[in-house]
Write an enzyme that holds these catalytic residues in place. Structure first.
Site, PDB file in Angstrom:
ATOM      1  N   THR A 122       0.864  -1.184   0.000  1.00 36.75           N
ATOM      2  CA  THR A 122       0.000   0.000   0.000  1.00 36.75           C
ATOM      3  C   THR A 122       0.897   1.229   0.000  1.00 36.75           C
ATOM      4  O   THR A 122       1.639   1.455   0.957  1.00 36.75           O
ATOM      5  CB  THR A 122      -0.898  -0.020   1.250  1.00 36.75           C
ATOM      6  OG1 THR A 122      -1.651  -1.232   1.221  1.00 36.75           O
ATOM      7  CG2 THR A 122      -1.830   1.178   1.290  1.00 36.75           C
ATOM      8  N   PHE A 152      -6.136  -6.309  -1.399  1.00 33.70           N
ATOM      9  CA  PHE A 152      -7.281  -6.055  -0.510  1.00 33.70           C
ATOM     10  C   PHE A 152      -7.562  -7.220   0.433  1.00 33.70           C
ATOM     11  O   PHE A 152      -8.588  -7.228   1.107  1.00 33.70           O
ATOM     12  CB  PHE A 152      -8.530  -5.750  -1.347  1.00 33.70           C
ATOM     13  CG  PHE A 152      -8.394  -4.527  -2.205  1.00 33.70           C
ATOM     14  CD1 PHE A 152      -8.619  -3.258  -1.666  1.00 33.70           C
ATOM     15  CD2 PHE A 152      -8.002  -4.611  -3.528  1.00 33.70           C
ATOM     16  CE1 PHE A 152      -8.470  -2.118  -2.448  1.00 33.70           C
ATOM     17  CE2 PHE A 152      -7.852  -3.484  -4.320  1.00 33.70           C
ATOM     18  CZ  PHE A 152      -8.085  -2.233  -3.779  1.00 33.70           C
ATOM     19  N   ARG A 154      -7.849  -9.777   3.530  1.00 32.20           N
ATOM     20  CA  ARG A 154      -7.957  -9.563   4.981  1.00 32.20           C
ATOM     21  C   ARG A 154      -7.217 -10.680   5.692  1.00 32.20           C
ATOM     22  O   ARG A 154      -7.396 -11.852   5.351  1.00 32.20           O
ATOM     23  CB  ARG A 154      -9.429  -9.620   5.439  1.00 32.20           C
ATOM     24  CG  ARG A 154     -10.325  -8.565   4.866  1.00 32.20           C
ATOM     25  CD  ARG A 154     -11.779  -8.979   5.005  1.00 32.20           C
ATOM     26  NE  ARG A 154     -12.031 -10.234   4.287  1.00 32.20           N
ATOM     27  CZ  ARG A 154     -13.131 -10.967   4.394  1.00 32.20           C
ATOM     28  NH1 ARG A 154     -14.102 -10.592   5.199  1.00 32.20           N
ATOM     29  NH2 ARG A 154     -13.282 -12.078   3.707  1.00 32.20           N
ATOM     30  N   HIS A 262     -20.080  -3.373  13.161  1.00 32.33           N
ATOM     31  CA  HIS A 262     -20.022  -3.970  14.494  1.00 32.33           C
ATOM     32  C   HIS A 262     -19.278  -3.026  15.429  1.00 32.33           C
ATOM     33  O   HIS A 262     -18.097  -2.779  15.239  1.00 32.33           O
ATOM     34  CB  HIS A 262     -19.330  -5.328  14.447  1.00 32.33           C
ATOM     35  CG  HIS A 262     -20.012  -6.288  13.525  1.00 32.33           C
ATOM     36  ND1 HIS A 262     -21.226  -6.861  13.844  1.00 32.33           N
ATOM     37  CD2 HIS A 262     -19.692  -6.720  12.284  1.00 32.33           C
ATOM     38  CE1 HIS A 262     -21.611  -7.626  12.831  1.00 32.33           C
ATOM     39  NE2 HIS A 262     -20.702  -7.551  11.869  1.00 32.33           N
ATOM     40  N   ALA A 263     -20.005  -2.524  16.413  1.00 27.10           N
ATOM     41  CA  ALA A 263     -19.351  -1.616  17.358  1.00 27.10           C
ATOM     42  C   ALA A 263     -18.334  -2.390  18.182  1.00 27.10           C
ATOM     43  O   ALA A 263     -18.516  -3.568  18.465  1.00 27.10           O
ATOM     44  CB  ALA A 263     -20.411  -0.992  18.258  1.00 27.10           C
ATOM     45  N   CYS A 271      -3.144  -2.199   8.997  1.00 23.28           N
ATOM     46  CA  CYS A 271      -3.493  -1.359   7.839  1.00 23.28           C
ATOM     47  C   CYS A 271      -4.274  -0.090   8.176  1.00 23.28           C
ATOM     48  O   CYS A 271      -3.817   1.008   7.884  1.00 23.28           O
ATOM     49  CB  CYS A 271      -4.273  -2.191   6.816  1.00 23.28           C
ATOM     50  SG  CYS A 271      -3.251  -3.467   6.059  1.00 23.28           S
ATOM     51  N   LYS A 274      -2.462   3.004  10.042  1.00 22.69           N
ATOM     52  CA  LYS A 274      -1.388   3.675   9.283  1.00 22.69           C
ATOM     53  C   LYS A 274      -1.908   4.242   7.962  1.00 22.69           C
ATOM     54  O   LYS A 274      -1.459   5.284   7.507  1.00 22.69           O
ATOM     55  CB  LYS A 274      -0.217   2.725   9.052  1.00 22.69           C
ATOM     56  CG  LYS A 274      -0.449   1.683   7.974  1.00 22.69           C
ATOM     57  CD  LYS A 274       0.828   0.929   7.645  1.00 22.69           C
ATOM     58  CE  LYS A 274       0.603  -0.186   6.635  1.00 22.69           C
ATOM     59  NZ  LYS A 274       0.249   0.247   5.272  1.00 22.69           N
TER      60      LYS A 274
HETATM   61  P1  NAD Z   1       4.953  -7.719   6.681  1.00 24.93           P
HETATM   62  O1  NAD Z   1       5.705  -6.854   7.611  1.00 24.93           O
HETATM   63  O2  NAD Z   1       4.233  -8.915   7.183  1.00 24.93           O
HETATM   64  O3  NAD Z   1       5.936  -8.247   5.529  1.00 24.93           O
HETATM   65  C1  NAD Z   1       6.885  -7.448   4.880  1.00 24.93           C
HETATM   66  C2  NAD Z   1       8.117  -8.316   4.628  1.00 24.93           C
HETATM   67  O4  NAD Z   1       9.005  -7.650   3.732  1.00 24.93           O
HETATM   68  C3  NAD Z   1       8.936  -8.611   5.867  1.00 24.93           C
HETATM   69  O5  NAD Z   1       9.045 -10.013   6.040  1.00 24.93           O
HETATM   70  C4  NAD Z   1      10.301  -7.978   5.582  1.00 24.93           C
HETATM   71  O6  NAD Z   1      11.387  -8.722   6.121  1.00 24.93           O
HETATM   72  C5  NAD Z   1      10.324  -7.986   4.076  1.00 24.93           C
HETATM   73  N1  NAD Z   1      11.230  -7.020   3.426  1.00 24.93           N
HETATM   74  C6  NAD Z   1      11.357  -5.693   3.668  1.00 24.93           C
HETATM   75  N2  NAD Z   1      12.271  -5.154   2.840  1.00 24.93           N
HETATM   76  C7  NAD Z   1      12.713  -6.144   2.028  1.00 24.93           C
HETATM   77  C8  NAD Z   1      13.659  -6.219   0.959  1.00 24.93           C
HETATM   78  N3  NAD Z   1      14.325  -5.128   0.521  1.00 24.93           N
HETATM   79  N4  NAD Z   1      13.884  -7.409   0.376  1.00 24.93           N
HETATM   80  C9  NAD Z   1      13.224  -8.512   0.790  1.00 24.93           C
HETATM   81  N5  NAD Z   1      12.306  -8.513   1.802  1.00 24.93           N
HETATM   82  C10 NAD Z   1      12.062  -7.337   2.407  1.00 24.93           C
HETATM   83  O7  NAD Z   1       3.939  -6.753   5.907  1.00 24.93           O
HETATM   84  P2  NAD Z   1       2.511  -7.120   5.280  1.00 24.93           P
HETATM   85  O8  NAD Z   1       1.483  -7.121   6.337  1.00 24.93           O
HETATM   86  O9  NAD Z   1       2.659  -8.280   4.385  1.00 24.93           O
HETATM   87  O10 NAD Z   1       2.257  -5.817   4.409  1.00 24.93           O
HETATM   88  C11 NAD Z   1       2.972  -5.562   3.206  1.00 24.93           C
HETATM   89  C12 NAD Z   1       2.284  -4.430   2.463  1.00 24.93           C
HETATM   90  O11 NAD Z   1       0.984  -4.851   2.053  1.00 24.93           O
HETATM   91  C13 NAD Z   1       2.078  -3.161   3.264  1.00 24.93           C
HETATM   92  O12 NAD Z   1       2.213  -2.059   2.415  1.00 24.93           O
HETATM   93  C14 NAD Z   1       0.642  -3.275   3.728  1.00 24.93           C
HETATM   94  O13 NAD Z   1       0.048  -2.016   3.971  1.00 24.93           O
HETATM   95  C15 NAD Z   1      -0.009  -3.946   2.553  1.00 24.93           C
HETATM   96  N6  NAD Z   1      -1.211  -4.719   2.867  1.00 24.93           N
HETATM   97  C16 NAD Z   1      -1.258  -5.490   3.985  1.00 24.93           C
HETATM   98  C17 NAD Z   1      -2.389  -6.232   4.275  1.00 24.93           C
HETATM   99  C18 NAD Z   1      -2.472  -7.072   5.519  1.00 24.93           C
HETATM  100  O14 NAD Z   1      -3.589  -7.512   5.871  1.00 24.93           O
HETATM  101  N7  NAD Z   1      -1.385  -7.354   6.210  1.00 24.93           N
HETATM  102  C19 NAD Z   1      -3.493  -6.201   3.397  1.00 24.93           C
HETATM  103  C20 NAD Z   1      -3.403  -5.432   2.240  1.00 24.93           C
HETATM  104  C21 NAD Z   1      -2.256  -4.681   1.994  1.00 24.93           C
END
Ligand code: NAD
Length: 441
Positions: A122, A152, A154, A262-263, A271, A274
């Site tokens: 994101t 997207f 969850r 849902h309250a 997500c 931030k």
């Molecule tokens: P996370 O912290 O679980 O995973 C990120 C991973 O990237 C980590 O394991 C980290 O070690 C690795 N990393 C960082 N820099 C790196 C590099 N240069 N080379 C290799 N690996 C590297 O994060 P996440 O929850 O998977 O979220 C990732 C993105 O997706 C974010 O932008 C988040 O906002 C978005 N997102 C997350 C969700 C969710 O439910 N978690 C849903 C939709 C979107």
């Protein structure tokens, strides 16, 4: 198709495993050697239902491999996804793009032949432009396109969400005026998602900046919906109405919809907090402030700590020297993710008020230990409740829905439960003689 996934966290690992399941050859890269080591041994670094079977099945079939070496991981990849974290930057709330840009630098030096680089993380509007600039500057001869494909899914339902999405958003830039680069990148993305095209999942092709904004707009809207019903819940408490019935009464209106009404104790997770902040910053910088989202973020922030007051009131106005049993720590059920969980604020506020905390969570304890201090962890819900002066249910894990309340009453020092997710029925609790507080009823 050969795919590389940079970042193997909640999004990268699930997406990588699902693409492998579609039949693509996927390499998941992560700079965390412990994560890659676990994955190579078939051990999941995160808890997500169904993930172990999906990952290990595709790894055994030879379609999914793991490495810490980015250069090796992306060799010959036709599509490279950037799925690294974009947390809030300390101090100002902007999205911290340092991991994205670092990945772009590394990719720039290693790509060979025409490559589509896809930001799945994101990222604020314009990040795709900067990724493109970084790569072009570091490797002027590279043939590539940068595409935005926000995710997207969850947590807790991630695999189903990835394979049966409400929609897929693909934003392409316009590298050439005649649009040739776009067409080529689109073809690669179409091929990648072909199984979902066949499933008739709606696919929306947009401009790259538009795709980037869609993700933030979606999260901010959902956060607003939650915050709206939370404030209605407060009003219900003040005027003697029932928020569950209000939710149902408005949710049956198709224009409103029943989801996300849902309250509870305020939204948390990796997500919404931030992403709302980052959108507020983008909007301020662009001179188009989003006052609704600014207020949503502020209201939600205050709410989490304020939940502790409910617990303190139930304990007779004072928790000094008392033991509070906390049921559920993760920001929602079916994940081990503790990032920005409401439990953190609630527990810290209770500790500040002098309470001792004993907690139970089915999957979140390993991560909770990293963010909470002075908490005793129990092995099951009943052990957690034994001898407690008051309990607070923060996360609605299924395991808490069918607790034997007569047993609970016998185990607790004082039978009193603050239910921040409206899991139990007030009349049932009254019948059993358990002091009870919930949200908006
Ligand atoms: P996370 O912290 O679980 O995973 C990120 C991973 O990237 C980590 O394991 C980290 O070690 C690795 N990393 C960082 N820099 C790196 C590099 N240069 N080379 C290799 N690996 C590297 O994060 P996440 O929850 O998977 O979220 C990732 C993105 O997706 C974010 O932008 C988040 O906002 C978005 N997102 C997350 C969700 C969710 O439910 N978690 C849903 C939709 C979107």
């Amino acid at each position: 198709m050969r795919v590389a996934m940079i970042g193997s966290g909640y999004v990268g690992l699930v997406s990588g495993a699902c693409f492998a399941d579609f039949g693509h050859d996927v390499v998941c890269v992560d700079k965390d050697p412990d994560k890659i080591d676990r994955l190579n041994k078939g051990i999941m670094p995160i808890y997500e239902p169904g993930l172990a079977e999906l990952v290990n099945g595709n790894a055994r079939a030879g379609r999914l491999t793991f490495t810490t070496e980015l250069e090796r991981g992306i060799a010959n990849a036709e599509a490279i996804f950037i799925a690294v974290g974009t947390p809030s930057r300390r101090g100002d709330g902007h999205a911290d793009l340092s991991y994205v840009y670092a990945a772009a630098h590394e990719i720039a030096l290693a790509i060979k032949g025409y490559t589509v680089i896809v930001t799945k993380s994101t990222v604020p509007v314009g990040t795709g432009d900067e990724v493109e600039r970084i790569i072009r500057e570091a490797n002027p001869a590279a043939e590539f396109a940068v595409v935005s494909n926000p995710e997207f899914l969850r947590e807790g339902a991630a695999i189903g969400d990835f394979k049966r999405p409400d929609r897929i958003v693909i934003g392409t830039g316009s590298a050439n005026k005649d649009g040739t680069e776009d067409a080529r990148a689109r073809d690669v993305m179409t091929e990648l998602y072909r199984p979902l095209f066949l499933n008739r999942s709606p696919i929306l092709f947009t401009a790259r900046r538009t795709a980037e904004l869609i993700k933030y707009a979606a999260n901010a809207f959902l956060a607003t919906k939650i915050t709206f019903i939370n404030e209605i819940a407060d009003l219900c408490e003040a005027v003697g109405a029932d928020v569950q019935d209000v939710s149902r009464g408005i949710g049956l209106d198709n224009r409103i919809g029943s989801k996300f009404l849902h309250a509870g104790p305020g939204y948390g997770g990796s997500c919404f907090p931030k992403d709302t902040l980052a959108l507020v910053k983008t909007a301020q910088d662009a001179g188009a402030p989003m006052r609704i989202v600014e207020t949503v973020a502020a209201v939600n922030d205050q709410r989490k700590r304020a939940m502790a007051k409910k617990v303190i009131a139930l304990a007779g106005g004072d928790v000094r020297g008392k033991t509070v049993a906390v049921l559920g720590l993760t920001f929602k059920p079916n994940t081990d993710d503790m990032r920005d969980s409401p439990a953190i604020a609630v527990i810290q506020a209770l500790q500040d008020a002098g309470a001792s905390i004993r907690a139970y969570d089915p999957e979140g304890v390993e991560q909770a230990r990293l963010v909470l201090t002075d908490v005793d962890y129990a092995a099951d819900p009943y052990a957690c409740l034994t001898g407690a002066d008051v309990a607070v249910l923060v996360t609605e894990w299924d395991a808490f829905r069918a607790l034997d309340m007569d047993r609970v009453k016998g185990l607790m020092k004082t039978a009193a439960i603050a239910d921040l997710r409206n899991v139990y029925r007030p009349d049932e609790m009254a019948r059993r003689g358990i002091a009870y507080a919930s949200i908006g009823r």
